[in-house]
Write a protein that holds these residues in place. Sequence first.
Motif, PDB file in Angstrom:
ATOM      1  N   VAL A 196      -0.239   4.548  -2.550  1.00  0.00           N
ATOM      2  CA  VAL A 196      -0.936   5.788  -2.170  1.00  0.00           C
ATOM      3  C   VAL A 196      -0.014   7.007  -2.151  1.00  0.00           C
ATOM      4  O   VAL A 196      -0.487   8.134  -2.086  1.00  0.00           O
TER       5      VAL A 196
ATOM      6  N   ALA B  63     -10.619   0.828  -5.315  1.00  0.00           N
ATOM      7  CA  ALA B  63      -9.539   1.611  -5.913  1.00  0.00           C
ATOM      8  C   ALA B  63      -9.813   2.000  -7.361  1.00  0.00           C
ATOM      9  O   ALA B  63      -9.629   3.168  -7.735  1.00  0.00           O
TER      10      ALA B  63
ATOM     11  N   LEU C 151       0.821  -1.208   0.000  1.00  0.00           N
ATOM     12  CA  LEU C 151       0.000   0.000   0.000  1.00  0.00           C
ATOM     13  C   LEU C 151       0.858   1.262   0.000  1.00  0.00           C
ATOM     14  O   LEU C 151       0.436   2.301  -0.519  1.00  0.00           O
TER      15      LEU C 151
ATOM     16  N   GLY D 289      -6.476   6.312   1.569  1.00  0.00           N
ATOM     17  CA  GLY D 289      -5.302   5.453   1.466  1.00  0.00           C
ATOM     18  C   GLY D 289      -4.230   5.820   2.474  1.00  0.00           C
ATOM     19  O   GLY D 289      -3.624   4.943   3.103  1.00  0.00           O
TER      20      GLY D 289
ATOM     21  N   ILE E 100      -7.397  -2.988   4.040  1.00  0.00           N
ATOM     22  CA  ILE E 100      -6.716  -2.696   2.773  1.00  0.00           C
ATOM     23  C   ILE E 100      -7.360  -3.483   1.634  1.00  0.00           C
ATOM     24  O   ILE E 100      -7.505  -2.986   0.518  1.00  0.00           O
TER      25      ILE E 100
END
Length: 440
Positions: free
Chosen positions: A274, A338, A270, A356, A331
């Motif tokens: 982001v 997304a 992640l 995010g 997540i």
Amino acid sequence: MANATGTPSPAFTADNATPAGHSPVAPGEIAVGVIIGRASEYFDFFVFGIACVLVFPSVFFPGASQIEGVIYSFWIFALAFVARPFGTALFMTIQRRWGRSVKLTASLFLLGTATAGIAFLPTYETLGTAAVVFLAFFRALQGFATGGAWDGLPSLLVLNAPSNRRNWYAMLGQLGAPLGFLLANALFLYLIVAVSTEDFLSWAWRYPFFVAFAINVVALFARLRLVLTEEYTFALEESELEPISTREMLREQGRNIFLGAFAALASYALFHIVTIFPLSWIALNKSQVIDKVLSIQVWGACAGILGTMASGMIADRIGKRTTLGLMAAAIGVFALFAPMLMDGSPAQQNAFILIGFALLGLSYGQANGTVTANFQRRYRYTGAALTSDFAWLFGAAFAPLVALGLSVEFGLVAVSGYLLSAVVVTLLALRINRSLEAKS
């Protein structure tokens, strides 16, 4: 390791107790060195990551299309993470032979040299292909040097923290990530707004690298001031925070190293999805003005800071492993939305960035040291460094490259697939770790 209620198990408590015969080192003092050191390293890396989108395609790949220039830059971006474990291996050897001060000084000197080298690097117009080769070399050197910058302070911080606040203090080292990004992003925002595009690409883009060099100098003295004092030397030695050879670590503790890296994979995946990827996607599609995106990312970094701090409080209540598992599941849910957010209006893209970053803070705040209690004490210093190295390599190194490349080819559903695969690996690693702990 904490149980489901957040109370440290007996084995974990005994193994993490302050060594007998020595008074505990004040956690607040160590925390200052940890935050300064980590923030300076992250600032370096984010300056390069942002430049991969805003600078390098035009300056070093002028003959390529914009998408090709960004892809080539992301390949170079990944080199630092590939080089990082090799840096850890070499500098652990240096520490065993010549001591912690030589290791830390040499690694940060190399990091500063690499960063300054990028700042002074001639462009493709002046140097041709050699400019790209030097850029790749300096980037790899950044990662190599960062591998040697491990000072053991995060481990020492946790060992000297109150038993019911260990996850809070473990979070402090992770706080350097959103702080470093905030500073790097704000500096680029200022330059984008303050000068023309021509001036920015001509000379102003070099300023963040000069600033990074200056920050490294400050961070070096701040960290040396801590780790070279007699009090901290005794504390490190009595806590058995030893520089073990990489060969011995992989032979004796390889399972724990890779289990720890995979247990944090969702957080590390992640990380660049982001921070770096949204900037590249929006810049390529021209769906927003760049200074607006950078402004939103400043607010995102603030959300990340708050999320990181909250992770310490949550983990102290329910345990680090439970927190990491819940955040991995979150997540996964975020990954499903997304494509809709990043392919939507500017408001939806901004929501992707802000949500995010908040998730990143909550998950990354506890990503380090997930299976640290599995290591024998003497392996913990080097084990923590190598676990972090491999987590960055497997989870974050190629994230912006893979996400952007696959999204251009197959659509933003590729981002969902990338994050979901990391979530599955994290949950599986946490389950395995729990099973191994139950058997021991």
